[in-house]
Scaffold this motif. Structure first.
Motif, PDB file in Angstrom:
ATOM      1  N   THR A  89      43.788  34.276  51.253  1.00  0.00           N
ATOM      2  CA  THR A  89      43.719  35.691  50.857  1.00  0.00           C
ATOM      3  C   THR A  89      44.899  36.057  49.968  1.00  0.00           C
ATOM      4  N   ALA A  90      46.090  35.573  50.320  1.00  0.00           N
ATOM      5  CA  ALA A  90      47.274  35.858  49.506  1.00  0.00           C
ATOM      6  C   ALA A  90      47.125  35.281  48.102  1.00  0.00           C
ATOM      7  N   PHE A  93      45.357  37.603  45.788  1.00  0.00           N
ATOM      8  CA  PHE A  93      46.234  38.657  45.265  1.00  0.00           C
ATOM      9  C   PHE A  93      47.187  38.090  44.215  1.00  0.00           C
ATOM     10  N   GLN A  98      49.316  40.581  42.013  1.00  0.00           N
ATOM     11  CA  GLN A  98      49.707  41.547  43.043  1.00  0.00           C
ATOM     12  C   GLN A  98      50.551  40.818  44.095  1.00  0.00           C
ATOM     13  N   HIS A  99      51.800  40.564  43.729  1.00  0.00           N
ATOM     14  CA  HIS A  99      52.643  39.691  44.542  1.00  0.00           C
ATOM     15  C   HIS A  99      53.164  40.365  45.803  1.00  0.00           C
ATOM     16  N   ALA A 100      53.333  41.662  45.790  1.00  0.00           N
ATOM     17  CA  ALA A 100      53.769  42.359  47.001  1.00  0.00           C
ATOM     18  C   ALA A 100      52.704  42.245  48.079  1.00  0.00           C
ATOM     19  N   GLN A 101      51.438  42.452  47.699  1.00  0.00           N
ATOM     20  CA  GLN A 101      50.349  42.316  48.658  1.00  0.00           C
ATOM     21  C   GLN A 101      50.231  40.884  49.151  1.00  0.00           C
ATOM     22  N   ASN A 104      52.808  40.187  51.800  1.00  0.00           N
ATOM     23  CA  ASN A 104      52.476  40.775  53.095  1.00  0.00           C
ATOM     24  C   ASN A 104      51.543  39.867  53.890  1.00  0.00           C
ATOM     25  N   PHE A 105      50.522  39.312  53.241  1.00  0.00           N
ATOM     26  CA  PHE A 105      49.614  38.401  53.921  1.00  0.00           C
ATOM     27  C   PHE A 105      50.333  37.126  54.349  1.00  0.00           C
ATOM     28  N   HIS A 130      57.606  38.873  42.857  1.00  0.00           N
ATOM     29  CA  HIS A 130      57.700  40.311  43.125  1.00  0.00           C
ATOM     30  C   HIS A 130      59.038  40.871  42.672  1.00  0.00           C
TER      31      HIS A 130
END
Length: 218
Positions: A89-90, A93, A98-101, A104-105, A130
């Motif tokens: 999933t990461a 992103f 979308q490295h911040a998201q 988080n994963f 990020h």
């Protein structure tokens, strides 16, 4: 009007890195994307009233860089062994920039399984991206944990060296990649490409390779 000197400076920095410092072609996209991230930040914070047109090419470059990072990381792991669901999933992103998201994963991934070396490595990469190419303490910790979990895998050392190079510390990259190549088993797929990049970095720094003959004589 303030965009002209900013763009000129970015072009100058890229030109110096490519032609004067002989930045390897494989790193052009990563280096260029870092410059574009900086320009995007200027567009959002320096002139918030400006139209959003520049965000399209920046998003495209970020997506290409993310795809490159994922593919490069996967080369260090068996093709038939899929990463965890959080890493998968990461990666989606990351491919969209979308490295911040993604980070988080990946934090969920290492919390669920602290022995997941690839998740730690992916987290380090996501944190560096990020931070617009800056090697933060959190990224250093992630790379360190990845190496602790899988000390025989060269990926954490390689990407740590790459992060140092992007952060403007090529001397540290040189030391890490030299040690990595010295300890690399013969016949590994990554030995040849690493040797070529190390040779280019040594030429850029104006230093010669450390040969086995020199070590014996010393």
């Amino acid at each position: 009007m303030s965009w002209l000197p900013i763009l000129a400076l970015a072009a100058l920095v890229f030109g110096l890195a490519v032609y004067l410092l002989k930045l390897p072609r494989s790193l052009w996209m990563l280096f260029g994307s870092a410059l574009l991230f900086g320009l995007a930040g200027y567009a959002m914070q320096g002139n918030p009233g400006q139209p959003a047109a520049p965000t399209a090419p920046v998003a495209e470059e970020a997506s290409q860089t993310g795809e490159l990072l994922v593919e490069a990381r996967r080369e260090f792991y068996p093709e038939g062994r899929l990463p965890s669901r959080f890493v998968v999933t990461a990666d989606a992103f990351t491919r969209r920039g979308q490295h911040a998201q993604a980070a988080n994963f990946l934090r969920n991934a290492v919390a669920e399984n602290p022995q997941d070396s690839e998740a730690w490595l992916a987290l380090g990469n996501a944190l560096v991206e990020h931070a617009n190419g800056q090697l933060t303490a959190a990224a250093l910790y992630a790379y360190s944990r990845s190496e602790q979990v899988a000390p025989a895998n060269p990926a954490p050392t390689y990407f740590l060296g790459l992060a140092y190079l992007r952060a403007g510390e090529p001397g540290r990259t040189l030391a890490l990649w030299r040690e990595l190549l010295e300890n690399a088993p013969e016949g590994t797929d990554w030995r040849g490409p690493l040797a070529a990049r190390l040779e280019r970095l040594e030429a850029m720094l104006g230093v010669g390779p450390v040969s086995s003959t020199e070590e014996t004589e010393g």
